[in-house]
Design a protein around this motif. Structure first.
Motif, mmCIF file in Angstrom:
data_model
loop_
_atom_site.group_PDB
_atom_site.id
_atom_site.type_symbol
_atom_site.label_atom_id
_atom_site.label_comp_id
_atom_site.label_asym_id
_atom_site.label_seq_id
_atom_site.Cartn_x
_atom_site.Cartn_y
_atom_site.Cartn_z
ATOM 1 N N ASN A 325 77.600 119.075 101.222
ATOM 2 C CA ASN A 325 77.247 118.324 100.019
ATOM 3 C C ASN A 325 75.934 118.823 99.433
ATOM 4 N N TRP A 326 75.924 118.942 98.110
ATOM 5 C CA TRP A 326 74.727 119.362 97.381
ATOM 6 C C TRP A 326 74.498 118.339 96.281
ATOM 7 N N GLY A 327 73.733 117.313 96.598
ATOM 8 C CA GLY A 327 73.400 116.328 95.584
ATOM 9 C C GLY A 327 73.880 114.935 95.905
ATOM 10 N N GLY A 328 73.480 114.022 95.063
ATOM 11 C CA GLY A 328 73.873 112.632 95.209
ATOM 12 C C GLY A 328 72.686 111.713 95.050
ATOM 13 N N SER A 329 72.936 110.551 94.457
ATOM 14 C CA SER A 329 71.832 109.628 94.211
ATOM 15 C C SER A 329 72.281 108.189 94.357
ATOM 16 N N THR A 330 71.305 107.303 94.310
ATOM 17 C CA THR A 330 71.522 105.872 94.478
ATOM 18 C C THR A 330 70.650 105.106 93.490
ATOM 19 N N LEU A 331 70.866 103.815 93.448
ATOM 20 C CA LEU A 331 69.863 102.891 92.936
ATOM 21 C C LEU A 331 69.291 102.156 94.133
ATOM 22 N N ALA A 332 67.991 102.208 94.284
ATOM 23 C CA ALA A 332 67.296 101.538 95.378
ATOM 24 C C ALA A 332 66.383 100.464 94.798
ATOM 25 N N VAL A 333 65.996 99.516 95.636
ATOM 26 C CA VAL A 333 65.124 98.420 95.215
ATOM 27 C C VAL A 333 63.800 98.530 95.962
ATOM 28 N N LEU A 334 62.700 98.449 95.237
ATOM 29 C CA LEU A 334 61.395 98.490 95.890
ATOM 30 C C LEU A 334 61.140 97.189 96.638
ATOM 31 N N LYS A 335 60.516 97.331 97.784
ATOM 32 C CA LYS A 335 60.284 96.181 98.650
ATOM 33 C C LYS A 335 59.404 95.131 97.984
ATOM 34 N N GLN A 336 58.557 95.554 97.047
ATOM 35 C CA GLN A 336 57.632 94.624 96.404
ATOM 36 C C GLN A 336 58.240 93.902 95.206
ATOM 37 N N SER A 337 59.524 94.096 94.949
ATOM 38 C CA SER A 337 60.175 93.408 93.836
ATOM 39 C C SER A 337 60.055 91.891 93.984
ATOM 40 N N LYS A 338 59.728 91.224 92.885
ATOM 41 C CA LYS A 338 59.639 89.756 92.884
ATOM 42 C C LYS A 338 61.007 89.114 92.706
ATOM 43 N N HIS A 339 61.998 89.914 92.396
ATOM 44 C CA HIS A 339 63.350 89.401 92.198
ATOM 45 C C HIS A 339 64.351 90.256 92.985
ATOM 46 N N PRO A 340 64.253 90.265 94.318
ATOM 47 C CA PRO A 340 65.103 91.165 95.109
ATOM 48 C C PRO A 340 66.590 90.878 94.976
ATOM 49 N N ALA A 341 66.962 89.612 94.846
ATOM 50 C CA ALA A 341 68.385 89.287 94.723
ATOM 51 C C ALA A 341 68.942 89.805 93.395
ATOM 52 N N ALA A 342 68.234 89.530 92.310
ATOM 53 C CA ALA A 342 68.685 89.996 90.999
ATOM 54 C C ALA A 342 68.692 91.516 90.936
ATOM 55 N N ALA A 343 67.670 92.156 91.516
ATOM 56 C CA ALA A 343 67.583 93.618 91.503
ATOM 57 C C ALA A 343 68.732 94.239 92.291
ATOM 58 N N THR A 344 69.009 93.690 93.467
ATOM 59 C CA THR A 344 70.103 94.210 94.277
ATOM 60 C C THR A 344 71.439 93.992 93.600
ATOM 61 N N GLU A 345 71.611 92.829 92.986
ATOM 62 C CA GLU A 345 72.867 92.551 92.295
ATOM 63 C C GLU A 345 73.084 93.509 91.136
ATOM 64 N N PHE A 346 72.008 93.863 90.443
ATOM 65 C CA PHE A 346 72.139 94.845 89.362
ATOM 66 C C PHE A 346 72.647 96.175 89.912
ATOM 67 N N ALA A 347 72.005 96.664 90.978
ATOM 68 C CA ALA A 347 72.418 97.939 91.570
ATOM 69 C C ALA A 347 73.860 97.859 92.056
ATOM 70 N N ARG A 348 74.182 96.788 92.756
ATOM 71 C CA ARG A 348 75.542 96.631 93.273
ATOM 72 C C ARG A 348 76.555 96.557 92.138
ATOM 73 N N TRP A 349 76.253 95.753 91.108
ATOM 74 C CA TRP A 349 77.238 95.465 90.069
ATOM 75 C C TRP A 349 77.572 96.709 89.247
ATOM 76 N N ILE A 350 76.543 97.424 88.767
ATOM 77 C CA ILE A 350 76.857 98.558 87.880
ATOM 78 C C ILE A 350 77.416 99.753 88.643
ATOM 79 N N LEU A 351 77.274 99.750 89.981
ATOM 80 C CA LEU A 351 77.747 100.896 90.756
ATOM 81 C C LEU A 351 78.935 100.574 91.657
ATOM 82 N N THR A 352 79.476 99.346 91.549
ATOM 83 C CA THR A 352 80.685 99.024 92.321
ATOM 84 C C THR A 352 81.752 98.317 91.496
ATOM 85 N N GLU A 353 81.375 97.655 90.413
ATOM 86 C CA GLU A 353 82.384 96.990 89.586
ATOM 87 C C GLU A 353 83.142 98.035 88.767
ATOM 88 N N ARG A 354 84.420 97.804 88.560
ATOM 89 C CA ARG A 354 85.286 98.813 87.961
ATOM 90 C C ARG A 354 84.867 99.214 86.551
#
Length: 459
Positions: A325-354
């Motif tokens: 494999n040559w390449g690949g990326s993610t959306l990650a959440v910084l530990k200092q986020s004040k809204h970790p649930a909303a931030a994680t849901e954003f990453a999950r939703w746009i990268l797993t919903e059809r």
């Protein structure tokens, strides 16, 4: 496959993407080491979060990402989550993005919640305890949505540090017309056949080469090492390993050194105007390319439309079926986020919903990591006129399912990659070959790891 307009961000491991993430270079000052096995800190509580309750709360999150189409995905997300507002910012592709990340992490000011993060650099930010463990915020079956090798890119020490966005399994794309004219039978099944064909092709076409392989393209070289089963790195900073003289690595470099010496392949610097023109004018009849390559390439070689084809990587043994494999990326959440649930849901939703995933895959030509897309018949059977109507996605989807599962990245990859580019590039360009560069590269990496306070295995 990548959209050509974001090629700099998609050249995983290419020069532009070797970022200047200094936080990965000051691990002692940032408290690296930790007490969590290999990750430099587990990232937080493993207790499951009540996401239904958390997502009812209003939140505004900031997202730093460079992929075209993300603005469309934001609109989709906000429609599905009207109480969460998203501020999308593109602070740069590759190095500018990561320099900005480094700056705000150091100052603690202006921090985003969600960041674009490539696979090979995740361990660096895990080491500095900068990333949130997303596991408490994700469904229990989250990892099963991906091939096992992709799971291992984000699942470190039992924590999950990103939601996969795209990947780069390897294949070979080539000009069928040029190879047919030279009497080269395709597909080329083994590396032994490839070597013979490279010599035969160049003899028939003295001004053209079957492929070009720059000495200084570390991302591409690592993918070839990966396919051959090499394991040069470990993620664990408490047992740091860099074995860049491994026999499986030497097998790869010695193979290509013979082709360099025979004059059968070129080693021109890639992603330059001259390199693009090399494809357009037939100097290069093929490219050992990641899955983002086919769409990327067609923007620069319109004159040969319909002549290109894609195939699996040649194999070291007849009957094998392994890729790298040559390449690949993610959306990650910084530990200092004040809204970790909303931030994680954003990453999950746009990268797993059809809806958003299909937008990225069909309209933006990202190569998808999700199992459901890798088995999507409409996507798999999409025909590309540039490739003579071939179903190119299927070629690379097959490769994605046979990428070796045991590769690990190191926690100082910025240094590893830039040194590899420099040392190996010079050695090949000076006619010394790639193998001669391995020990100096190894020595530089080990010395640097010690300077950064990492515990080097066997030292």
């Amino acid at each position: 496959m990548s959209n050509p307009s974001r090629r700099d961000g998609f050249r995983r491991g290419a020069r532009l993407v070797i970022f200047c993430l200094a936080v990965g270079m000051v691990v002692v000052a940032c408290g690296g080491g930790g007490n969590n096995g290999g990750g430099g800190g587990g990232g937080g509580s493993t207790k499951k979060v009540d996401m239904a309750a958390e997502l009812k709360k209003p939140a505004t999150i900031t997202v730093w990402a460079w992929t075209p189409g993300t603005d469309e995905a934001v609109k989709m997300f906000e429609k599905a989550h009207p109480n969460i507002k998203v501020k999308l910012q593109n602070v740069g592709q590759g190095p500018p993005h990561y320099r900005k990340v480094r700056t705000v992490l150091k100052s603690g000011k202006g921090l985003p919640d969600v960041i674009h993060m490539e696979f090979q650099f995740i361990p660096s930010l895990v080491l500095t305890k900068s990333l949130l463990d997303l596991k408490p915020y994700l469904p229990d079956n989250f990892l099963s949505n991906y091939p096992e090798w992709i799971q291992k890119q984000i699942n470190l020490n039992g924590a999950i540090y990103g939601v996969p966005w795209d990947t780069g399994p390897m294949g070979l794309i080539y000009r069928k017309d040029l190879l047919d004219k030279a009497g080269i039978k395709t597909p080329i099944k083994t590396w032994d056949e490839f070597a013979q064909d490279a010599i035969k092709y160049h003899q028939a076409n003295p001004k053209s080469y079957l492929v070009n392989l720059p000495g200084g393209q570390t991302g591409q070289w690592l993918a070839l090492f990966w396919q051959n089963g090499a394991r040069p790195f470990t993620t664990d900073p408490n047992k740091f390993k860099a074995d860049l003289t491994d026999p499986k690595i030497k097998q790869v470099t010695e193979y290509w050194d013979k082709l360099y010496k025979a004059g059968a392949i070129s080693h021109d610097t890639d992603f330059t105007d001259a390199w693009y023109q090399g494809f357009a004018k037939g100097k290069y009849a093929g490219w050992l390319s990641a899955a983002w390559g086919p769409i990327f390439l067609q923007d620069y070689t319109k004159s040969s439309k319909g002549q290109w084809r894609a195939q699996a990587l040649p194999q070291w043994q007849d009957g094998q079926n392994v890729s790298g494999n040559w390449g690949g990326s993610t959306l990650a959440v910084l530990k200092q986020s004040k809204h970790p649930a909303a931030a994680t849901e954003f990453a999950r939703w746009i990268l797993t919903e059809r809806e958003p995933v299909q937008m990225f895959s069909f309209e933006r030509f990202l190569f998808p990591p999700q199992n459901f897309m890798l088995h999507d018949n409409r996507w798999l059977t999409q025909k590309y006129p540039f490739y003579g109507g071939q179903e190119v996605n299927k070629v690379y989807a097959d490769a994605a399912n046979v990428v070796d599962k045991n590769w690990q990245w190191d926690p100082i990859h910025e240094y590893v990659a830039t040194q590899g580019d420099d040392i190996k590039g010079k050695s090949v360009d000076q006619g010394k070959g790639a193998t001669a560069a391995l020990q100096p590269w190894q020595d530089a990496v080990i010395n640097y790891a010690k300077q950064q306070g990492l515990t080097v295995a066997g030292q």
